[in-house]
Each structure stands twice: as C-alpha cells, then as structure tokens.
Scaffold this motif. Structure first.
Motif, mmCIF file in Angstrom:
data_model
loop_
_atom_site.group_PDB
_atom_site.id
_atom_site.type_symbol
_atom_site.label_atom_id
_atom_site.label_comp_id
_atom_site.label_asym_id
_atom_site.label_seq_id
_atom_site.Cartn_x
_atom_site.Cartn_y
_atom_site.Cartn_z
ATOM 1 N N SER A 49 154.291 80.729 56.477
ATOM 2 C CA SER A 49 153.301 79.761 55.521
ATOM 3 C C SER A 49 152.351 80.331 55.183
ATOM 4 O O SER A 49 151.220 81.436 55.340
ATOM 5 N N TYR A 50 151.970 79.272 54.332
ATOM 6 C CA TYR A 50 150.649 80.250 53.263
ATOM 7 C C TYR A 50 149.566 78.980 52.889
ATOM 8 O O TYR A 50 149.871 77.077 53.381
ATOM 9 N N LYS A 51 148.605 79.031 52.938
ATOM 10 C CA LYS A 51 147.828 77.861 52.108
ATOM 11 C C LYS A 51 147.388 79.131 51.009
ATOM 12 O O LYS A 51 146.635 79.643 50.616
ATOM 13 N N ASN A 52 146.668 77.685 50.318
ATOM 14 C CA ASN A 52 146.175 77.106 49.147
ATOM 15 C C ASN A 52 144.440 78.088 49.191
ATOM 16 O O ASN A 52 143.384 76.479 49.108
ATOM 17 N N THR A 53 143.690 78.834 49.085
ATOM 18 C CA THR A 53 142.347 78.821 49.281
ATOM 19 C C THR A 53 141.869 78.878 48.372
ATOM 20 O O THR A 53 140.407 79.069 47.976
ATOM 21 N N GLY A 54 142.777 78.602 46.854
ATOM 22 C CA GLY A 54 141.896 79.049 45.243
ATOM 23 C C GLY A 54 140.933 77.845 45.090
ATOM 24 O O GLY A 54 140.517 76.765 45.938
ATOM 25 N N ASP A 55 141.368 77.772 43.959
ATOM 26 C CA ASP A 55 140.422 76.645 43.065
ATOM 27 C C ASP A 55 141.097 76.155 42.406
ATOM 28 O O ASP A 55 140.200 75.148 42.065
ATOM 29 N N ALA A 56 142.382 76.083 41.915
ATOM 30 C CA ALA A 56 143.246 74.946 40.999
ATOM 31 C C ALA A 56 144.338 74.971 41.717
ATOM 32 O O ALA A 56 144.649 75.662 43.103
ATOM 33 N N PRO A 57 144.987 73.949 41.557
ATOM 34 C CA PRO A 57 146.768 73.759 42.571
ATOM 35 C C PRO A 57 147.353 74.758 42.379
ATOM 36 O O PRO A 57 147.062 75.729 41.045
ATOM 37 N N LEU A 58 148.267 75.004 42.892
ATOM 38 C CA LEU A 58 149.082 76.727 43.266
ATOM 39 C C LEU A 58 150.171 76.079 43.254
ATOM 40 O O LEU A 58 151.093 75.045 43.044
ATOM 41 N N VAL A 59 151.405 76.743 42.017
ATOM 42 C CA VAL A 59 152.520 76.297 42.182
ATOM 43 C C VAL A 59 153.362 77.780 41.528
ATOM 44 O O VAL A 59 153.659 78.538 41.368
ATOM 45 N N GLY B 160 143.021 73.962 49.439
ATOM 46 C CA GLY B 160 142.921 73.287 50.870
ATOM 47 C C GLY B 160 144.050 72.565 51.414
ATOM 48 O O GLY B 160 144.009 73.191 53.092
ATOM 49 N N GLU B 161 145.501 72.696 50.568
ATOM 50 C CA GLU B 161 146.920 71.999 51.222
ATOM 51 C C GLU B 161 147.163 73.517 51.624
ATOM 52 O O GLU B 161 147.843 74.576 51.367
ATOM 53 N N SER B 162 148.662 73.605 52.885
ATOM 54 C CA SER B 162 149.361 74.274 53.200
ATOM 55 C C SER B 162 150.516 74.321 52.811
ATOM 56 O O SER B 162 151.307 73.352 52.303
ATOM 57 N N GLY B 163 151.812 75.292 52.803
ATOM 58 C CA GLY B 163 153.101 75.533 52.531
ATOM 59 C C GLY B 163 153.656 76.493 52.936
ATOM 60 O O GLY B 163 153.358 76.878 53.654
ATOM 61 N N GLN B 164 155.546 76.196 52.788
ATOM 62 C CA GLN B 164 155.299 77.375 53.739
ATOM 63 C C GLN B 164 156.938 77.509 53.156
ATOM 64 O O GLN B 164 157.725 76.615 52.212
ATOM 65 N N PHE B 165 157.434 78.238 53.285
ATOM 66 C CA PHE B 165 158.872 78.636 52.903
ATOM 67 C C PHE B 165 159.479 79.438 53.919
ATOM 68 O O PHE B 165 159.532 80.286 54.561
ATOM 69 N N PRO C 124 144.437 79.708 41.704
ATOM 70 C CA PRO C 124 144.804 79.276 43.214
ATOM 71 C C PRO C 124 144.332 80.882 43.887
ATOM 72 O O PRO C 124 145.109 81.212 43.478
ATOM 73 N N VAL C 125 144.725 80.872 45.073
ATOM 74 C CA VAL C 125 145.349 81.827 46.269
ATOM 75 C C VAL C 125 145.657 81.504 47.689
ATOM 76 O O VAL C 125 145.665 80.927 47.955
ATOM 77 N N MET C 126 146.855 82.170 47.175
ATOM 78 C CA MET C 126 147.892 82.332 48.160
ATOM 79 C C MET C 126 147.756 83.290 49.331
ATOM 80 O O MET C 126 147.778 84.107 49.254
ATOM 81 N N GLN C 127 146.996 82.196 50.786
ATOM 82 C CA GLN C 127 146.372 83.169 52.109
ATOM 83 C C GLN C 127 148.325 83.012 53.262
ATOM 84 O O GLN C 127 147.844 82.240 53.793
ATOM 85 N N PHE C 128 148.673 83.687 52.899
ATOM 86 C CA PHE C 128 149.306 84.039 53.925
ATOM 87 C C PHE C 128 149.861 84.309 55.913
ATOM 88 O O PHE C 128 148.046 84.200 55.618
#
Length: 152
Positions: free
Chosen positions: A71-81, A105-110, A46-50
């Motif tokens: 906020s960040y988005k997973n721009t990689g090829d595997a699930p981000l944990v 392709g999904e986004s998250g935040q903290f 996974p790639v964490m793109q802020f």
C-alpha cells in the motif's frame, strides 16, 4: 595591420553591444511571468510513501505460491501516475495497480505474487516506474524457501 585589427575589434564591440540591447527590448513581461509559473508547477512532484518497503514471507514451501499487497499514499503536490511495475525475475508477478492518476493525499495498492521457486533465502525487487522526482521506487519481498515435502 594594427589599424585593421583595431577597426575590426571596434566593429565587433559595437555589434555585440547593439545585439545585447535589442535582445533586452524583446523580453515580454507576460512571457516572463508565464515561464516563472510553468517552472513553479514543474518543480512539484508526487511522492510515493509506502506503508512498508520490504515484506518477509518467512518460511514457505517450494512450489506453493504466496502473495502480499503493498500500500502507498501520494504525499506530494501533484497527481501520481504509475506507468509500469517490473520485478527482478519472472517468478514474481505484480498485479492490480491503477493506471489512473492518484491525487495528492489519496492511497493505492498493488499485489505481488511469488511462485515460491528457488531455494533457501530469496530476495526479489519490485521496481515501480512513476512520475515521482526519482522516477523509480523500489520495494522488496524476502522469504526462506524450504524444499518440497516429498513424503506426501
């Protein structure tokens, strides 16, 4: 003495050659393709793109807490944990991040809350431990902490 050395060398040569041939016969094509597939999947991260890697609160008053959201988005090829988020000091507290896997392709935040301790220019780092290729991602907060207003 030379004859013994020559005979021992010949025996070693024969045994090494026969072992090599036996090992080659033991390779199973199914195992080889399964290993290749496993290695291909293992190289996907996974790639964490802020949206931003540094947030500046500007001027803030000492003792008055502030917070921001990264906020960040997973721009990689595997699930981000995300397994952990730590800060450079106890005055900065990360909150509200998901421990569930984030699909590509999904986004998250903290949220990061800073209690406005210290004086003058401050910089605090927030280290996100995740299953990215680097294993750790870093974002920062900065501010200029003004002294408390003692006239109130």
């Amino acid at each position: 003495m030379k004859k013994i050395l020559v005979v021992l060398s010949a025996i070693c040569l024969v045994s090494f050659t026969s072992c090599k041939q036996n090992a080659a016969k033991k390779i199973d094509a199914a195992n080889l393709s399964a290993a290749a597939e496993r290695d291909a999947v293992a190289s996907k991260f996974p790639v964490m793109q802020f949206d931003q890697t540094e947030y500046d609160f500007g001027e803030i008053e000492k003792g008055k807490p502030v917070e921001t959201t990264f906020s960040y988005k997973n721009t990689g090829d595997a699930p981000l944990v995300i397994t952990d988020i730590k800060t450079s000091c106890g005055c900065t507290v990360p909150q509200n991040w998901s421990r569930d896997p984030l699909a590509p392709g999904e986004s998250g935040q903290f949220t990061v809350r800073y209690n406005a301790s210290g004086m003058n220019k401050i910089t605090k780092t927030i280290t996100v431990t995740a299953n990215t290729e680097k294993g750790k991602e870093v974002v920062k907060i900065t501010a200029f902490v003004k002294p408390e207003d003692t006239n109130s």
